[in-house]
Scaffold this motif. Structure first.
Motif, mmCIF file in Angstrom:
data_model
loop_
_atom_site.group_PDB
_atom_site.id
_atom_site.type_symbol
_atom_site.label_atom_id
_atom_site.label_comp_id
_atom_site.label_asym_id
_atom_site.label_seq_id
_atom_site.Cartn_x
_atom_site.Cartn_y
_atom_site.Cartn_z
ATOM 1 N N ASP A 295 0.380 8.644 -2.470
ATOM 2 C CA ASP A 295 0.029 7.585 -1.037
ATOM 3 C C ASP A 295 -0.318 6.272 -1.564
ATOM 4 N N THR A 296 -0.011 5.763 -2.832
ATOM 5 C CA THR A 296 -0.247 4.602 -3.247
ATOM 6 C C THR A 296 0.335 3.370 -2.288
ATOM 7 N N ASN A 297 1.494 3.615 -2.033
ATOM 8 C CA ASN A 297 2.169 2.423 -1.047
ATOM 9 C C ASN A 297 1.309 2.191 0.197
ATOM 10 N N ARG A 298 1.306 3.266 0.967
ATOM 11 C CA ARG A 298 0.463 2.977 1.957
ATOM 12 C C ARG A 298 -1.017 2.695 2.013
ATOM 13 N N ARG A 299 -1.521 3.338 0.966
ATOM 14 C CA ARG A 299 -2.972 3.056 1.024
ATOM 15 C C ARG A 299 -3.311 1.755 0.233
ATOM 16 N N ASP A 300 -2.866 1.510 -0.894
ATOM 17 C CA ASP A 300 -3.264 0.058 -1.688
ATOM 18 C C ASP A 300 -2.230 -1.097 -1.011
ATOM 19 N N ARG A 301 -1.292 -1.046 -0.543
ATOM 20 C CA ARG A 301 -0.240 -1.926 -0.079
ATOM 21 C C ARG A 301 -0.362 -2.373 1.397
ATOM 22 N N VAL A 302 -0.672 -1.294 2.261
ATOM 23 C CA VAL A 302 -0.737 -1.321 3.729
ATOM 24 C C VAL A 302 -2.190 -1.422 4.200
ATOM 25 N N ASP A 303 -2.869 0.003 3.973
ATOM 26 C CA ASP A 303 -4.192 0.220 4.749
ATOM 27 C C ASP A 303 -5.233 -0.700 4.069
ATOM 28 N N LYS A 304 -5.584 -0.597 2.803
ATOM 29 C CA LYS A 304 -6.705 -1.462 2.378
ATOM 30 C C LYS A 304 -6.539 -2.838 2.514
ATOM 31 N N PRO A 305 -5.408 -3.691 2.341
ATOM 32 C CA PRO A 305 -5.585 -5.105 2.672
ATOM 33 C C PRO A 305 -6.070 -5.289 4.198
ATOM 34 N N VAL A 306 -5.665 -4.487 5.078
ATOM 35 C CA VAL A 306 -6.252 -4.667 6.529
ATOM 36 C C VAL A 306 -7.589 -4.505 6.345
ATOM 37 N N GLY A 307 -8.063 -3.167 5.882
ATOM 38 C CA GLY A 307 -9.534 -2.837 5.716
ATOM 39 C C GLY A 307 -10.528 -3.864 5.179
ATOM 40 N N TYR A 308 -9.899 -4.653 3.974
ATOM 41 C CA TYR A 308 -10.559 -5.694 3.405
ATOM 42 C C TYR A 308 -10.805 -6.785 4.196
ATOM 43 N N ALA A 309 -9.587 -7.259 4.783
ATOM 44 C CA ALA A 309 -9.486 -8.590 5.649
ATOM 45 C C ALA A 309 -10.548 -8.214 6.766
ATOM 46 N N GLU A 310 -10.619 -7.002 7.538
ATOM 47 C CA GLU A 310 -11.359 -6.755 8.690
ATOM 48 C C GLU A 310 -12.863 -6.954 8.218
ATOM 49 N N ALA A 311 -13.148 -6.674 7.102
ATOM 50 C CA ALA A 311 -14.438 -6.659 6.340
ATOM 51 C C ALA A 311 -14.825 -8.099 5.963
ATOM 52 N N ASP A 312 -13.881 -9.207 6.039
ATOM 53 C CA ASP A 312 -14.136 -10.523 5.864
ATOM 54 C C ASP A 312 -14.365 -10.581 4.337
ATOM 55 N N ILE A 313 -13.757 -9.948 3.402
ATOM 56 C CA ILE A 313 -13.857 -10.015 1.879
ATOM 57 C C ILE A 313 -12.801 -11.295 1.557
ATOM 58 N N PRO A 314 -13.343 -12.191 0.996
ATOM 59 C CA PRO A 314 -12.465 -13.417 0.633
ATOM 60 C C PRO A 314 -11.290 -13.252 0.005
ATOM 61 N N LEU A 315 -11.184 -12.290 -1.015
ATOM 62 C CA LEU A 315 -9.998 -11.833 -1.969
ATOM 63 C C LEU A 315 -9.887 -10.582 -2.337
ATOM 64 N N TYR A 316 -8.620 -10.009 -2.115
ATOM 65 C CA TYR A 316 -8.219 -8.901 -2.836
ATOM 66 C C TYR A 316 -6.808 -9.017 -3.788
ATOM 67 N N LEU A 317 -7.431 -8.635 -4.740
ATOM 68 C CA LEU A 317 -6.400 -8.560 -6.068
ATOM 69 C C LEU A 317 -5.676 -7.161 -5.995
ATOM 70 N N LEU A 318 -4.605 -7.050 -6.002
ATOM 71 C CA LEU A 318 -3.786 -5.713 -6.260
ATOM 72 C C LEU A 318 -3.008 -5.876 -7.272
ATOM 73 N N VAL A 319 -3.293 -5.243 -8.420
ATOM 74 C CA VAL A 319 -2.701 -5.318 -9.709
ATOM 75 C C VAL A 319 -1.676 -3.785 -9.581
ATOM 76 N N ASP A 320 -0.429 -4.189 -9.443
ATOM 77 C CA ASP A 320 0.624 -3.010 -9.147
ATOM 78 C C ASP A 320 1.361 -2.885 -10.214
ATOM 79 N N ARG A 321 1.205 -1.511 -10.604
ATOM 80 C CA ARG A 321 1.870 -0.966 -11.890
ATOM 81 C C ARG A 321 3.190 -0.456 -11.708
ATOM 82 N N GLU A 322 3.456 -0.185 -10.340
ATOM 83 C CA GLU A 322 4.991 0.431 -10.296
ATOM 84 C C GLU A 322 5.928 -0.828 -10.156
#
Length: 197
Positions: free
Chosen positions: A123-150
């Motif tokens: 579920d990495t694609n959906r969770r880390d690349r799709v759902d979490k950016p939305v959830g963190y943006a909705e919470a007004d977190i200034p930056l989200y850093l995704l270190v993508d191993r794949e």
């Protein structure tokens, strides 16, 4: 509450609300890390050796450049609109002592950046690349850093507006990555190539 594990995903027999999730999470063994993302129960993968090395690489750079901040690991953060999501982060960058007195799930106020390092979970694609950016943006977190191993990339999401990050800058490992205000750290990512899977 009955749980079932189907096709690599954890499911409940009936719909789950945030209060039910928190109760379930309190009763789960310490070796099980649960999240409530986009209204769904999620099982967060455990870290492997490369994941841990990547976290330490980032921790060292943060400590060297911003000794006034701490990079916390495994923090529980309330996310999404109306703080209805619950994310177990790989890293949270915040002022030293920020989480003092917080419970299991912290309000996002004062958090400067969330870090996620992808795992080999299906579920990495959906969770880390799709759902979490939305959830963190909705919470007004200034930056989200995704270190993508794949994909051997780092993506910096910034400027949360209306539940979305306005900018997402993706760069290959080896590039110099700027973490802008309020973090103000420059990452040299050449070392990440050592941890490519």
């Amino acid at each position: 509450m009955q749980l079932e594990f189907v096709d690599g995903q954890l499911h409940t027999k009936r719909p789950l609300n945030v209060e039910d999730f928190e109760e379930l999470e309190r009763r789960a063994p310490e070796t099980v890390r649960l999240e409530y993302i986009n209204g769904k129960l999620e099982l967060k993968a455990m870290s492997d050796g490369n994941h841990s090395c990547i976290f330490m690489w980032l921790l060292r750079q943060c400590m060297q450049q911003r000794p006034d901040l701490s990079l916390y690991t495994g923090s529980g953060v309330k996310t999404e609109a109306n703080r209805k999501g619950r994310a177990r982060t790989d890293g949270v960058l915040a002022p030293r002592g920020h989480f003092r007195g917080h419970g299991e799930w912290s309000d996002p106020g004062g958090i400067l950046m969330i870090v996620e390092i992808t795992s080999r979970h299906p579920d990495t694609n959906r969770r880390d690349r799709v759902d979490k950016p939305v959830g963190y943006a909705e919470a007004d977190i200034p930056l989200y850093l995704l270190v993508d191993r794949e994909n051997s990339t780092t993506t910096v999401y910034r400027r949360p507006t209306d539940g979305r990050y306005e900018q997402a800058l993706c760069q290959p490992w080896g590039a110099t990555v700027e973490l802008p205000f309020p973090v103000n750290i420059t990452l040299s990512t050449e070392r990440l190539k050592d941890y490519a899977d």
